[in-house]
Design a protein around this motif. Structure first.
Motif, PDB file in Angstrom:
ATOM      1  N   ASP A  21       0.819  -1.199   0.097  1.00 49.41           N
ATOM      2  CA  ASP A  21       0.044  -0.228   0.031  1.00 49.41           C
ATOM      3  C   ASP A  21       1.148   1.252  -0.062  1.00 49.41           C
ATOM      4  OD1 ASP A  21      -2.551  -1.329   0.252  1.00 49.41           O
ATOM      5  OD2 ASP A  21      -1.708  -1.703   2.363  1.00 49.41           O
ATOM      6  N   GLU A  22       1.912   1.318   0.550  1.00 46.02           N
ATOM      7  CA  GLU A  22       2.716   2.526   0.791  1.00 46.02           C
ATOM      8  C   GLU A  22       4.368   2.146   0.576  1.00 46.02           C
ATOM      9  OE1 GLU A  22       2.715   5.812   4.103  1.00 46.02           O
ATOM     10  OE2 GLU A  22       2.758   3.627   4.919  1.00 46.02           O
ATOM     11  N   ILE A  23       4.885   2.884  -0.110  1.00 39.61           N
ATOM     12  CA  ILE A  23       6.488   2.718   0.011  1.00 39.61           C
ATOM     13  C   ILE A  23       6.798   4.006   0.741  1.00 39.61           C
ATOM     14  CG2 ILE A  23       8.743   2.691  -1.469  1.00 39.61           C
ATOM     15  CD1 ILE A  23       7.081   1.356  -3.599  1.00 39.61           C
ATOM     16  N   VAL A  24       8.036   3.710   1.860  1.00 37.89           N
ATOM     17  CA  VAL A  24       8.278   5.000   2.665  1.00 37.89           C
ATOM     18  C   VAL A  24       9.915   4.958   2.160  1.00 37.89           C
ATOM     19  CG1 VAL A  24       8.999   5.716   4.730  1.00 37.89           C
ATOM     20  CG2 VAL A  24       6.747   4.444   4.329  1.00 37.89           C
ATOM     21  N   ILE A  25      10.493   6.150   1.651  1.00 34.84           N
ATOM     22  CA  ILE A  25      11.709   6.148   1.249  1.00 34.84           C
ATOM     23  C   ILE A  25      12.493   6.890   2.082  1.00 34.84           C
ATOM     24  CG2 ILE A  25      13.346   7.053  -0.415  1.00 34.84           C
ATOM     25  CD1 ILE A  25      10.775   7.173  -2.449  1.00 34.84           C
ATOM     26  N   TYR A  26      13.626   6.281   2.818  1.00 30.52           N
ATOM     27  CA  TYR A  26      14.231   7.350   3.789  1.00 30.52           C
ATOM     28  C   TYR A  26      15.747   7.118   3.519  1.00 30.52           C
ATOM     29  CZ  TYR A  26      15.881   2.626   5.572  1.00 30.52           C
ATOM     30  OH  TYR A  26      16.730   1.528   5.381  1.00 30.52           O
ATOM     31  N   GLU A  27      16.416   8.462   3.937  1.00 25.47           N
ATOM     32  CA  GLU A  27      17.749   8.989   3.745  1.00 25.47           C
ATOM     33  C   GLU A  27      18.627   7.942   4.810  1.00 25.47           C
ATOM     34  OE1 GLU A  27      18.775  12.790   1.411  1.00 25.47           O
ATOM     35  OE2 GLU A  27      17.563  12.849   3.203  1.00 25.47           O
ATOM     36  N   ASP A  28      19.540   7.192   4.344  1.00 23.67           N
ATOM     37  CA  ASP A  28      20.321   6.506   5.133  1.00 23.67           C
ATOM     38  C   ASP A  28      21.785   6.937   4.856  1.00 23.67           C
ATOM     39  OD1 ASP A  28      20.554   5.247   2.895  1.00 23.67           O
ATOM     40  OD2 ASP A  28      20.696   3.293   3.629  1.00 23.67           O
ATOM     41  N   VAL A  29      21.967   7.725   3.844  1.00 25.39           N
ATOM     42  CA  VAL A  29      23.296   8.229   3.513  1.00 25.39           C
ATOM     43  C   VAL A  29      23.154   9.730   3.453  1.00 25.39           C
ATOM     44  CG1 VAL A  29      24.456   6.222   2.816  1.00 25.39           C
ATOM     45  CG2 VAL A  29      23.313   7.612   1.367  1.00 25.39           C
TER      46      VAL A  29
END
Length: 131
Positions: free
Chosen positions: A57-65
């Motif tokens: 239902d949902e894609i969460v994009i997060y910054e890890d660099v």
């Protein structure tokens, strides 16, 4: 119930209603480490396709660099992998007949033709009528 609880006790499907939201989190380092814009685009397309197959239902994009480390010098290309992934995933989710009107030309979409069709349930197919 397993490691993932009752949400993943069976494969999600369109025919079986689900009352929970299925979300996945994807780090930007996946795209930041890709060698070229073609590979970055194809990778985002594969993520979109897999998410559609498993009814995410949902894609969460997060910054890890740290963002902004990109050797590409094109003035229009997103230096930020987060923005790049967001633009490609939004493009992939858009039904084919709306892509030109909703997504103006942008350098990030230069290789959008490499994105596999996702055949999402909300995309109207030939012979179907919109509700």
């Amino acid at each position: 119930s397993g490691k993932f609880g009752r949400v993943m006790s069976k494969l999600p499907s369109i025919s079986c209603p689900r009352y929970d939201t299925l979300s996945i989190a994807v780090p930007t380092s996946i795209v930041a480490n890709a060698q070229s814009k073609e590979l970055k685009t194809m990778l985002c397309g594969q993520i979109a396709r897999a998410a559609t197959i498993y009814c995410v239902d949902e894609i969460v994009i997060y910054e890890d660099v740290e963002g902004g480390k990109n050797e590409d010098t094109s003035s229009n290309f997103s230096k930020n992998p987060l923005q790049f992934m967001q633009r490609i995933l939004e493009y992939a989710e858009t039904p084919q007949y709306l892509k030109q009107s909703l997504h103006p030309n942008h350098a990030d979409l230069q290789f959008a033709g490499l994105i596999p069709p996702i055949d999402a349930p909300h995309h109207v197919r030939r012979g179907e009528q919109s509700k």
